[in-house]
Design a protein around this motif. Structure first.
Motif, PDB file in Angstrom:
ATOM      1  N   PHE A 193       0.796  -1.202  -0.129  1.00 32.70           N
ATOM      2  CA  PHE A 193       0.041   0.078   0.061  1.00 32.70           C
ATOM      3  C   PHE A 193       0.862   1.340   0.112  1.00 32.70           C
ATOM      4  O   PHE A 193       0.483   2.409  -0.684  1.00 32.70           O
ATOM      5  CB  PHE A 193      -1.084   0.083   1.296  1.00 32.70           C
ATOM      6  CG  PHE A 193      -2.112  -0.818   0.949  1.00 32.70           C
ATOM      7  CD1 PHE A 193      -2.948  -0.538  -0.111  1.00 32.70           C
ATOM      8  CD2 PHE A 193      -2.665  -1.779   1.841  1.00 32.70           C
ATOM      9  CE1 PHE A 193      -4.116  -1.404  -0.456  1.00 32.70           C
ATOM     10  CE2 PHE A 193      -3.841  -2.509   1.747  1.00 32.70           C
ATOM     11  CZ  PHE A 193      -4.512  -2.362   0.599  1.00 32.70           C
ATOM     12  N   TRP A 194       1.846   1.269   0.887  1.00 31.44           N
ATOM     13  CA  TRP A 194       2.809   2.315   0.808  1.00 31.44           C
ATOM     14  C   TRP A 194       3.518   2.620  -0.695  1.00 31.44           C
ATOM     15  O   TRP A 194       3.472   3.794  -1.152  1.00 31.44           O
ATOM     16  CB  TRP A 194       4.136   2.160   1.821  1.00 31.44           C
ATOM     17  CG  TRP A 194       4.991   3.279   1.940  1.00 31.44           C
ATOM     18  CD1 TRP A 194       4.801   4.517   2.498  1.00 31.44           C
ATOM     19  CD2 TRP A 194       6.366   3.088   1.292  1.00 31.44           C
ATOM     20  NE1 TRP A 194       5.767   5.192   2.456  1.00 31.44           N
ATOM     21  CE2 TRP A 194       6.672   4.619   1.587  1.00 31.44           C
ATOM     22  CE3 TRP A 194       7.077   2.258   0.757  1.00 31.44           C
ATOM     23  CZ2 TRP A 194       8.028   4.838   1.184  1.00 31.44           C
ATOM     24  CZ3 TRP A 194       8.281   2.495   0.325  1.00 31.44           C
ATOM     25  CH2 TRP A 194       8.679   3.917   0.868  1.00 31.44           C
ATOM     26  N   LEU A 195       3.955   1.525  -1.267  1.00 32.83           N
ATOM     27  CA  LEU A 195       4.548   1.721  -2.623  1.00 32.83           C
ATOM     28  C   LEU A 195       3.512   2.175  -3.610  1.00 32.83           C
ATOM     29  O   LEU A 195       4.004   2.943  -4.422  1.00 32.83           O
ATOM     30  CB  LEU A 195       5.006   0.500  -3.151  1.00 32.83           C
ATOM     31  CG  LEU A 195       6.407  -0.184  -2.167  1.00 32.83           C
ATOM     32  CD1 LEU A 195       6.781  -1.455  -2.869  1.00 32.83           C
ATOM     33  CD2 LEU A 195       7.422   0.989  -2.565  1.00 32.83           C
ATOM     34  N   TRP A 196       2.143   1.570  -3.500  1.00 36.81           N
ATOM     35  CA  TRP A 196       1.202   1.840  -4.367  1.00 36.81           C
ATOM     36  C   TRP A 196       0.669   3.573  -4.261  1.00 36.81           C
ATOM     37  O   TRP A 196       0.724   4.387  -5.177  1.00 36.81           O
ATOM     38  CB  TRP A 196      -0.275   1.201  -4.017  1.00 36.81           C
ATOM     39  CG  TRP A 196      -1.355   1.657  -4.840  1.00 36.81           C
ATOM     40  CD1 TRP A 196      -2.365   2.420  -4.729  1.00 36.81           C
ATOM     41  CD2 TRP A 196      -1.574   1.219  -5.946  1.00 36.81           C
ATOM     42  NE1 TRP A 196      -3.170   2.510  -5.645  1.00 36.81           N
ATOM     43  CE2 TRP A 196      -2.653   1.720  -6.678  1.00 36.81           C
ATOM     44  CE3 TRP A 196      -0.901   0.014  -7.046  1.00 36.81           C
ATOM     45  CZ2 TRP A 196      -3.230   1.323  -7.856  1.00 36.81           C
ATOM     46  CZ3 TRP A 196      -1.658  -0.214  -8.335  1.00 36.81           C
ATOM     47  CH2 TRP A 196      -2.627   0.541  -8.706  1.00 36.81           C
ATOM     48  N   GLY A 197       0.843   4.001  -3.008  1.00 37.41           N
ATOM     49  CA  GLY A 197       0.542   5.417  -2.712  1.00 37.41           C
ATOM     50  C   GLY A 197       1.753   6.251  -3.537  1.00 37.41           C
ATOM     51  O   GLY A 197       1.492   7.510  -3.771  1.00 37.41           O
TER      52      GLY A 197
END
Length: 126
Positions: free
Chosen positions: A119-123
């Motif tokens: 999720f962090w990378l997606w953001g």
């Protein structure tokens, strides 16, 4: 094949613990104890002779050097001491409790960590 891998993993675990027991045994000469300590330190160290990021060659030290060093350490240990420590290690490991619930909790924690990183990378990408 899976049964062979499981047997190999159990034996590796027992041998590793047996090496620990050997390192504390009074009949083992100190140079052998030092060699065992160096093997364990190298095995646990993040620094390798050949860095792991080098394709194929990076894992050769882990797949060849470490087992070779463990084999050599076993050859340096008096046979009776080694047999005694292997029996003690196998008995100790067999007596340890196992818990599938604990294993599932560990797997769930790792999955949550991977999900959070995802999720962090997606953001960052959006």
């Amino acid at each position: 094949m899976i049964a062979t891998l499981k047997r190999w993993a159990r034996q590796l675990k027992a041998y590793t613990y047996a090496l620990y027991l050997v390192s504390k045994h009074p009949e083992v000469p100190w140079p052998t104890k030092l060699f065992i300590a160096l093997i364990v330190a190298y095995a646990l160290s993040p620094i390798d002779l050949i860095p792991d990021f080098i394709p194929v060659l990076g894992y050769l030290d882990d797949l060849l050097l470490l087992p070779l060093a463990i084999w050599l350490a076993i050859k340096l240990i008096p046979h009776e001491v080694w047999q005694e420590c292997v029996v003690e290690a196998e008995a100790t490991l067999a007596a340890l409790p196992t818990s599938r619930v604990a294993g599932l909790v560990v797997v769930a924690i790792w999955l949550l960590i991977l999900l959070a990183i995802g999720f962090w990378l997606w953001g960052k990408m959006v």
